[in-house]
Write a protein that holds these residues in place. Structure first.
Motif, short mmCIF file in Angstrom:
data_model
loop_
_atom_site.label_atom_id
_atom_site.label_comp_id
_atom_site.label_asym_id
_atom_site.label_seq_id
_atom_site.Cartn_x
_atom_site.Cartn_y
_atom_site.Cartn_z
N ASN A 54 -22.31 48.24 -6.00
CA ASN A 54 -22.93 48.83 -7.19
C ASN A 54 -24.41 48.51 -7.20
O ASN A 54 -24.99 48.20 -8.20
N SER A 55 -25.02 48.59 -6.03
CA SER A 55 -26.43 48.23 -5.90
C SER A 55 -27.30 49.13 -6.75
O SER A 55 -27.03 50.31 -6.92
N LEU A 56 -28.37 48.58 -7.25
CA LEU A 56 -29.38 49.37 -7.97
C LEU A 56 -29.85 50.52 -7.12
O LEU A 56 -29.97 51.64 -7.58
N TYR A 57 -30.12 50.27 -5.87
CA TYR A 57 -30.74 51.28 -5.03
C TYR A 57 -29.74 52.31 -4.57
O TYR A 57 -30.09 53.44 -4.32
N SER A 58 -28.47 51.96 -4.45
CA SER A 58 -27.48 52.98 -4.13
C SER A 58 -27.29 53.92 -5.31
O SER A 58 -26.93 55.06 -5.14
N ALA A 59 -27.57 53.42 -6.50
CA ALA A 59 -27.41 54.27 -7.69
C ALA A 59 -28.60 55.18 -7.89
O ALA A 59 -28.53 56.14 -8.62
N THR A 60 -29.70 54.87 -7.27
CA THR A 60 -30.93 55.64 -7.53
C THR A 60 -31.51 56.26 -6.28
O THR A 60 -32.55 56.87 -6.33
N ASN A 61 -30.85 56.11 -5.17
CA ASN A 61 -31.46 56.55 -3.92
C ASN A 61 -30.74 57.72 -3.29
O ASN A 61 -30.88 57.99 -2.11
N PRO A 315 -38.50 59.57 -18.19
CA PRO A 315 -37.72 58.55 -17.47
C PRO A 315 -38.61 57.80 -16.48
O PRO A 315 -38.55 57.99 -15.26
N LEU A 316 -39.44 56.91 -17.00
CA LEU A 316 -40.51 56.32 -16.20
C LEU A 316 -40.00 55.51 -15.01
O LEU A 316 -40.57 55.56 -13.92
N ASP A 317 -38.93 54.75 -15.22
CA ASP A 317 -38.41 53.95 -14.11
C ASP A 317 -37.87 54.84 -12.99
O ASP A 317 -38.02 54.53 -11.81
N HIS A 318 -37.26 55.93 -13.35
CA HIS A 318 -36.75 56.87 -12.34
C HIS A 318 -37.91 57.57 -11.63
O HIS A 318 -37.83 57.84 -10.42
N ILE A 319 -38.96 57.89 -12.38
CA ILE A 319 -40.15 58.49 -11.76
C ILE A 319 -40.75 57.53 -10.75
O ILE A 319 -41.12 57.91 -9.64
N ARG A 320 -40.85 56.27 -11.12
CA ARG A 320 -41.42 55.26 -10.23
C ARG A 320 -40.58 55.10 -8.96
O ARG A 320 -41.11 55.01 -7.85
#
Length: 945
Positions: A54-61, A315-320
């Protein structure tokens, strides 16, 4: 640290640590077969799939990525997408090499012709060979779209070892432990749902972590749940670009003269384009509400770039995570500035409605409109010879409109905006501190690597006292000479701008005289307004043309100065361009506000220093409306021009390219194009990146703050423009442009200093506009000093009398009886004695000195009050929020403990130390699992760092 490798120029002259070693370990041959256009590492049999994470980066990458040869996490290919359509699955697969495991981190493309340029071929071969020696893996695809259209795509993949080595070199901060203080620091207000938020099922919240600079020696102490998703796609492309920017493509025999860098390869024409990939299409056949996001690009479009989301939070964190810190900080600042414009727009609207509601109660404009009273006064000619006498009531409309923007509420609003600007600056400092911590860029400028151009141009070397390594060095004398040369050119260009403004002033004087001399009364009555509008339009055209010319000069000057880091280069370029644009945009406004009508002299003794002609005069109601017209045309016109250019230019370019895409799809028998083919057909982000976006907004900030006393509706127009601007920029980034490089940044850079400078100027400017341009202070003096709190008779108080026999020969009207006959005296706007005064004929009256004293006193009091309140606000508002301070201290504590733990493990491994040398490296004596976790170990007793 190993010495520099041939073909690779790295920061401080050293190659990334261990590239060659890790490349060989992963099966990448350091010497590729020259007969093959591409090279790929052997495909070892993949190990069993790791357990789900459930990694942060697997959820957003986006889809999980596979690195051939990377130990511990390689899978048999991309994960299955049973819930995705066939087209979406194809799009995901096109983000990888043909083996379906190695992710494409960067793409080069060039058109292959029958007769290839041998020089370009040699450069490409050298460049690609050196990339492989650096550890990167390449794969090429040649697409034949038509008989004459063949494009070669070179796809680049960075194995785990290359990514980690470059991340360590860049001091990239990576997850160390979950942030156990984030929930404690959240306010109750932030937890309340609002219509401006997205549901967490649509826009998932990104977990927060404590981070530390990545180190390969302590790799097992970071949260590496999956090596494939540890680095986001944006981070991967940035790490790869650092290698691309320093890889040699032309060897000259002298290493200091070698040519290197992907930017030069593209500019030289060896490659047509170089870009990271978008994560698939931004639209999906299925709604995000039912099936969720197809990819991160789709998520950003649905929650950010789509026009229907104009009222939602960004969604600033997603933009970053998708575009990088630099772009993320820009949209954070733009959204913050836009939100803070809301109270300013509301107060400005109230001030305007106050003027509308009380316009009929203004005694001054009522007297001017009274044809049987002061409106029947005979006024002196406003120009030499061609102009004649006129009645004061002709200024009725002008004075009425002036009151809408020149009343008591305007003064209060100007003071409010001065405080608003101060508050905005102080609160943005706090927001910057939060961003620097949350996005791990607080120390970025200290750790920033040297520009490749600086390394290439500077031959002198010296020992760095901090790192004890040799580095390029530009002497103080050389730097001073370069800067001095730039200063002279900048001063010359500023003089050019002033000359252009002077030309517009001459135009206004000439046209005004010609229009006043026209027989038709309607034209002569509106001559001042017509002159102001046409002069403002000409001034706007000059602004646009001169801005294009100076852009080329500023780029050449900044490159000539040879700056060490990219931040220094950008700051120098930005300062030059802003100084020029400040004078370019605001000089005509300053002229109208502070000089027009102030140095004209008087009838019988006019000032003729410009072109031996009389200077422009203001209407008896003042120059405020002319300032308003100039401000509206430049501000609104420039923003409309920029918005049209930003919206339609990329669309037009992409429309032409889309025809090529359709032809390519037809040539491929209607098969779906790969992501890297579609991205190639898109427009690229401008070379200056976000500079134009920042410049447009900062100039708007100047209009909103410096001259707001003349135009209370400026914040409202700025707010409406910025609501469109945020979504327009988002639409461009997500749908119209290739994915830009995810560049890092610490803050908005020198723009913050520029904003502070504008704020300081705005305080003095608004005070001076109210005191010297508007009629507020003279009316105040008359009301409380001469007429017992009433403005009746103010018009006569503000006018002086002149005997027409005292005119200079060139000032006498050619046809004095043309409109008004038998004129013996005329009136003009000033505080002077009349012709009947024996000793003080046409000298300043005591009223003039009373008004001047009141004006100067108002400026001083206004500035002192605002400065005091600024100090009080800065005293009350700390630069760094307490919650951020607490989390920073917690992060430093964990980092220190993890370093100590790592040192203990190292000592045990090599048998160093005393009585504790027999302790197992994964266990801490006499400590429970919870105690070990509190001292820097995870619950499974693995070191954190």
């Amino acid at each position: 640290m190993e010495p520099p490798r041939e073909g690779f120029a790295s920061p401080q002259g050293v190659a990334p640590i261990g590239f060659e070693l890790h490349a060989m370990e992963e099966g990448v041959s350091p010497t590729p077969d020259p007969q093959l256009p591409q090279a790929a590492s052997p495909e070892p049999s993949p190990p069993p799939p790791p357990p789900p994470t459930n990694s942060l980066y697997s959820a957003t990458n986006g889809p999980e990525i596979q690195d051939t040869g990377d130990t511990g996490s390689a899978k048999n290919g991309p994960p299955s997408s049973s819930t995705k359509t066939g087209d979406e699955s194809k799009m995901e697969k096109s983000l990888f090499f043909k083996d379906g495991r190695r992710r494409i981190d960067y793409v080069f493309a060039f058109k292959q012709q029958d007769k290839q340029d041998e020089k370009d071929m040699k450069r490409r071969q050298t460049f690609e060979d050196n990339l492989q020696k650096s550890g990167l893996v390449l794969e090429t695809d040649t697409m034949q779209y038509s008989k004459n259209e063949k494009i070669v795509y070179v796809k680049v993949h960075a194995p785990w070892a290359v990514l980690t080595a470059q991340a360590e070199l860049m001091s990239m901060k990576m997850p160390l432990a979950e942030n156990d203080m984030a929930e404690e620091m959240e306010s109750c207000w932030s937890k309340c749902p609002t219509p401006f938020d997205f549901d967490s099922d649509i826009l998932p919240k990104i977990p927060e972590y404590f981070t530390a600079a990545f180190s390969r020696e302590r790799e097992d102490q970071f949260i590496v749940e999956n090596k494939d998703t540890f680095f986001t796609s944006a981070q991967r492309s940035l790490l790869v670009y650092q290698i691309l920017s320093r890889t040699v493509f032309e060897v000259s025999g002298d290493k200091s003269k070698d040519k290197f860098g992907i930017k030069k390869m593209v500019s030289a024409g060896a490659y047509d384009a170089a870009y990271p990939l978008h994560e698939g299409e931004f639209k999906s056949e299925h709604s995000i509400l039912t099936r969720g996001k197809a990819n991160n690009r789709h998520l950003l479009y649905e929650t950010w770039a789509r026009p229907g989301t104009w009222y939602k939070y960004q969604p600033l964190d997603h933009i970053r995570l998708y575009f990088g810190e630099k772009i993320g900080i820009y949209f954070t600042w733009l959204g913050y500035y836009t939100a803070k414009l809301i109270p300013a727009a509301i107060v400005g609207l109230i001030a305007f409605f106050y003027g509308v509601g009380t316009v009929n109660d203004d005694p001054a404009s009522t007297e001017i409109c009274d044809k049987n009273g002061p409106g029947n006064y005979t006024m002196c000619p406003v120009c030499d010879e061609r102009c004649t006498y006129w009645r004061l009531y002709r200024s009725c409309t002008y004075s009425t409109v002036t009151y809408l923007f020149d009343n008591e509420a305007t003064v209060i609003f100007a003071a409010f905006m001065a405080l608003w600007a101060m508050f905005f600056i102080e609160m943005w400092k706090r927001r910057t501190a939060e961003i620097e911590y949350d996005w791990d860029v607080a120390d970025f400028e200290e750790e920033e690597t040297v520009r490749p151009e600086f390394e290439a141009l500077v031959q002198k070397r010296r020992m760095n006292p901090i790192t004890k390594t040799e580095e390029p060095y530009l002497s103080l004398a050389s730097r001073g000479c370069r800067y001095l040369s730039s200063v002279w050119v900048v001063v010359f260009m500023l003089c050019m701008v002033i000359a252009a403004v002077f030309g517009v002033i001459v135009y206004r004087m000439t046209v005004s005289i010609l229009l006043f001399a026209v027989d038709q009364s309607q034209i002569s009555q509106w001559s001042s307004t017509i002159t102001s509008i046409t002069g403002a339009v000409i001034n706007l055209i000059c602004i646009i043309i001169l801005g294009k010319i100076y852009l080329v000069i500023a780029l050449a000057l900044t490159n000539f100065e040879t700056h060490r880091t990219e931040t220094e280069w950008e700051d120098s370029f930005t300062l030059k361009m802003f100084l020029f644009q400040f004078v370019n945009h605001y000089s005509s406004l300053f002229y109208i506000a502070f000089f027009k009508g102030k140095l004209i002299g008087r009838p019988g003794e006019y000032n003729r220093n410009i072109n031996n002609a009389r200077q422009e005069e203001c209407d008896p109601s003042g120059c405020l409306i002319e300032l308003l017209i100039q401000l509206m045309i430049i501000m609104v016109g420039k923003q409309a021009f920029n918005n049209c250019k930003e919206l339609f230019f990329p669309k037009i370019m992409n429309w032409f390219k889309s025809r090529q895409v359709k032809a390519e799809e037809k040539a491929k028998e209607k098969k779906e194009l790969a992501v890297w083919e579609r991205d190639y057909a898109m427009a690229s982000m401008p070379d200056l990146g976000l500079f134009d976006e920042y410049l447009e907004m900062v100039l708007q900030y100047g209009f909103v703050t410096i001259f707001v006393a003349a135009f209370p509706l400026a914040p409202l127009f700025a707010l409406l423009n910025n609501i469109i601007e945020v979504r327009l920029d988002a639409y461009k980034f997500v749908t119209q442009w290739r994915r830009p490089l995810a560049v890092r940044a610490q803050d908005i850079g020198i723009w913050f200093g520029i904003l502070r400078g504008i704020t300081t100027v705005a305080v003095a400017s608004n005070a001076a506009i109210i005191a010297f341009t508007s009629e507020f202070v003279p009316k105040l003096v008359y009301r409380y000093g001469y007429n017992n709190t009433s403005l009746e008779g103010y018009v006569k108080f503000s006018l002086s009398t002149f005997n027409v026999l005292d005119f200079e020969p060139q000032s006498e009207p050619r046809d004095p009886n043309k409109t008004i006959s038998n004129v013996q005296e005329c009136m003009y706007r000033d505080f002077r004695h009349g012709p009947d005064s024996l000793n003080n004929k046409y000298e300043f009256t005591m009223q003039y000195w009373h008004v001047l004293t009141a004006r100067l006193a108002f400026v001083i009091v206004f500035i002192l009050v605002v400065v005091f309140l600024q100090w009080f606000i800065s005293f009350l508002v700390p630069d760094i929020p307490r919650s951020v301070k607490m989390q920073m201290l917690r992060e430093k504590h964990l980092a220190k403990e993890s370093i100590l733990a790592a040192e203990t493990v190292r000592r045990q491994r090599f048998g160093i130390g005393g009585s504790n040398s027999n302790i197992s490296p994964n266990k801490s004596p006499n400590k429970s699992p919870n105690q070990r976790h509190s001292q820097g170990f995870l619950p499974n007793e693995q070191p954190l760092y």
